[in-house]
Design an enzyme around this catalytic site. Sequence first.
Site, PDB file in Angstrom:
ATOM      1  N   GLN A  92      -1.564-147.568  20.674  1.00  0.00           N
ATOM      2  CA  GLN A  92      -1.876-148.925  20.193  1.00  0.00           C
ATOM      3  C   GLN A  92      -1.422-149.905  21.278  1.00  0.00           C
ATOM      4  O   GLN A  92      -0.346-150.500  21.202  1.00  0.00           O
ATOM      5  CB  GLN A  92      -1.144-149.163  18.854  1.00  0.00           C
ATOM      6  CG  GLN A  92      -1.433-150.512  18.207  1.00  0.00           C
ATOM      7  CD  GLN A  92      -2.769-150.585  17.479  1.00  0.00           C
ATOM      8  OE1 GLN A  92      -3.372-149.575  17.176  1.00  0.00           O
ATOM      9  NE2 GLN A  92      -3.238-151.789  17.215  1.00  0.00           N
ATOM     10  N   HIS A 124      -0.484-142.206  27.190  1.00  0.00           N
ATOM     11  CA  HIS A 124      -1.901-142.240  26.777  1.00  0.00           C
ATOM     12  C   HIS A 124      -2.670-143.295  27.578  1.00  0.00           C
ATOM     13  O   HIS A 124      -3.809-143.066  27.986  1.00  0.00           O
ATOM     14  CB  HIS A 124      -1.996-142.498  25.274  1.00  0.00           C
ATOM     15  CG  HIS A 124      -3.409-142.456  24.792  1.00  0.00           C
ATOM     16  ND1 HIS A 124      -4.191-141.326  24.882  1.00  0.00           N
ATOM     17  CD2 HIS A 124      -4.206-143.415  24.256  1.00  0.00           C
ATOM     18  CE1 HIS A 124      -5.398-141.579  24.412  1.00  0.00           C
ATOM     19  NE2 HIS A 124      -5.434-142.843  24.034  1.00  0.00           N
ATOM     20  N   ASP A 161     -13.748-136.271  25.380  1.00  0.00           N
ATOM     21  CA  ASP A 161     -14.442-137.555  25.280  1.00  0.00           C
ATOM     22  C   ASP A 161     -14.358-138.278  26.626  1.00  0.00           C
ATOM     23  O   ASP A 161     -13.624-137.853  27.528  1.00  0.00           O
ATOM     24  CB  ASP A 161     -13.873-138.423  24.147  1.00  0.00           C
ATOM     25  CG  ASP A 161     -12.363-138.599  24.275  1.00  0.00           C
ATOM     26  OD1 ASP A 161     -11.887-138.780  25.406  1.00  0.00           O
ATOM     27  OD2 ASP A 161     -11.670-138.555  23.244  1.00  0.00           O
ATOM     28  N   LYS A 184     -20.634-137.320  21.886  1.00  0.00           N
ATOM     29  CA  LYS A 184     -21.029-137.102  20.489  1.00  0.00           C
ATOM     30  C   LYS A 184     -22.451-137.603  20.289  1.00  0.00           C
ATOM     31  O   LYS A 184     -22.800-138.698  20.727  1.00  0.00           O
ATOM     32  CB  LYS A 184     -20.103-137.925  19.570  1.00  0.00           C
ATOM     33  CG  LYS A 184     -18.920-137.149  19.084  1.00  0.00           C
ATOM     34  CD  LYS A 184     -18.173-137.934  18.038  1.00  0.00           C
ATOM     35  CE  LYS A 184     -16.797-137.315  17.871  1.00  0.00           C
ATOM     36  NZ  LYS A 184     -15.866-138.176  17.203  1.00  0.00           N
ATOM     37  N   ARG A 186     -25.239-138.102  17.114  1.00  0.00           N
ATOM     38  CA  ARG A 186     -25.435-138.016  15.674  1.00  0.00           C
ATOM     39  C   ARG A 186     -26.859-137.538  15.398  1.00  0.00           C
ATOM     40  O   ARG A 186     -27.829-138.155  15.824  1.00  0.00           O
ATOM     41  CB  ARG A 186     -25.180-139.387  15.045  1.00  0.00           C
ATOM     42  CG  ARG A 186     -25.194-139.384  13.542  1.00  0.00           C
ATOM     43  CD  ARG A 186     -24.510-140.598  12.953  1.00  0.00           C
ATOM     44  NE  ARG A 186     -23.065-140.566  13.113  1.00  0.00           N
ATOM     45  CZ  ARG A 186     -22.249-139.807  12.395  1.00  0.00           C
ATOM     46  NH1 ARG A 186     -22.732-139.012  11.466  1.00  0.00           N
ATOM     47  NH2 ARG A 186     -20.947-139.844  12.597  1.00  0.00           N
ATOM     48  N   ASP A 210      -6.951-132.396  27.396  1.00  0.00           N
ATOM     49  CA  ASP A 210      -6.689-133.699  26.781  1.00  0.00           C
ATOM     50  C   ASP A 210      -5.234-134.062  27.024  1.00  0.00           C
ATOM     51  O   ASP A 210      -4.434-133.195  27.382  1.00  0.00           O
ATOM     52  CB  ASP A 210      -6.991-133.644  25.277  1.00  0.00           C
ATOM     53  CG  ASP A 210      -7.437-134.993  24.723  1.00  0.00           C
ATOM     54  OD1 ASP A 210      -7.269-136.010  25.427  1.00  0.00           O
ATOM     55  OD2 ASP A 210      -7.949-135.030  23.595  1.00  0.00           O
TER      56      ASP A 210
HETATM   57  C1  R5P Z   1      -6.838-139.722  21.658  1.00  0.00           C
HETATM   58  O1  R5P Z   1      -7.319-140.649  22.238  1.00  0.00           O
HETATM   59  C2  R5P Z   1      -6.139-138.600  22.370  1.00  0.00           C
HETATM   60  O2  R5P Z   1      -6.441-138.537  23.724  1.00  0.00           O
HETATM   61  C3  R5P Z   1      -6.451-137.263  21.699  1.00  0.00           C
HETATM   62  O3  R5P Z   1      -7.831-136.966  21.913  1.00  0.00           O
HETATM   63  C4  R5P Z   1      -6.175-137.308  20.219  1.00  0.00           C
HETATM   64  O4  R5P Z   1      -4.871-137.763  19.981  1.00  0.00           O
HETATM   65  C5  R5P Z   1      -6.348-135.921  19.614  1.00  0.00           C
HETATM   66  O5  R5P Z   1      -6.108-136.021  18.250  1.00  0.00           O
HETATM   67  P1  R5P Z   1      -6.415-134.813  17.274  1.00  0.00           P
HETATM   68  O6  R5P Z   1      -5.766-133.583  17.836  1.00  0.00           O
HETATM   69  O7  R5P Z   1      -5.807-135.243  15.969  1.00  0.00           O
HETATM   70  O8  R5P Z   1      -7.889-134.664  17.178  1.00  0.00           O
END
Ligand code: R5P
Length: 288
Positions: A92, A124, A161, A184, A186, A210
Amino acid sequence: MLVVGGSENPRLSAELVKSLAARLSEGTTKRFPDGESYVRLGTRVSGEDVVVVQSTRTDAALVELLLWLDAARRHGARRTLAVVPYLGYARQDRTFLEGEAVSAEAVARILDASCDGLVTVDPHQEHVLRFYRKPAQAVSAAGPIADRLRRESPGLVLAPDAGAAGRAAATAKLLGCPHDHLEKRRLSGTEVVMTPKSLDVRGKTVVLVDDIVSTGGTMVTAARTLREQGAARLLAACTHGLFVGDALERMKAAGYADVVATDTVESAASRVTVAPLVADAVRALLGR
Ligand code: R5P
């Protein structure tokens, strides 16, 4: 130099002691029945540079970190450095909706007032370090993660992503293989597919990279589609494995042959240490 190992990071603290050739401070921590934390240093810190190691995965962990920093300062530490391997609340980093807090800034304000500098790993959003007035430095875990993945000879590194595309690119560069990110699409009101933006996964060993795995939902959804698209072998790698609930088990069940995380948050998947990198950053910040 003294290292105080918070309750979130005993393994990393022990590794850091070795990398820094420092001493590990004695100390006790406990929780009162009402949930409040208590800490007490068991080693004299007067005149020492004190490095407190604690990831702030939970609110209680954040409070414990503040208490250790207070104890170190109060008892005469020369300088106190916060090593926060996983910096919570960094997601955030601005207000998305009217009325929200900027949690990353609120936390930074408190931490900044409590120490003489901060070292973290793969926040992040790296720009949250601008909320700190004291020296604050981030190190990247891409190197040690790539070292661990090399033996798997991946054919493709994928980010789940676009936001994680830069991390995937950094890891792929170290591994000498291509990278891409998932998009993604849809198909209908209820059907969503995730496909690599431009590359084909068929027959390849694919590593999903990630920064954070929290519930594992992102990785599980990605695995489902990648298997449908013919990926031969799936691996998952992250810096911070929060693995809420049974996330690790669900990821294995979804088809990941292995899940690799660092020791910023300790779990069964923490098979990569960030200690040498963090030690370098600590030395640089303290000028030693
Ligand atoms: C979000 O922006 C982070 O980079 C991760 O992709 C996210 O925290 C992953 O969350 P989860 O494991 O709950 O899908």
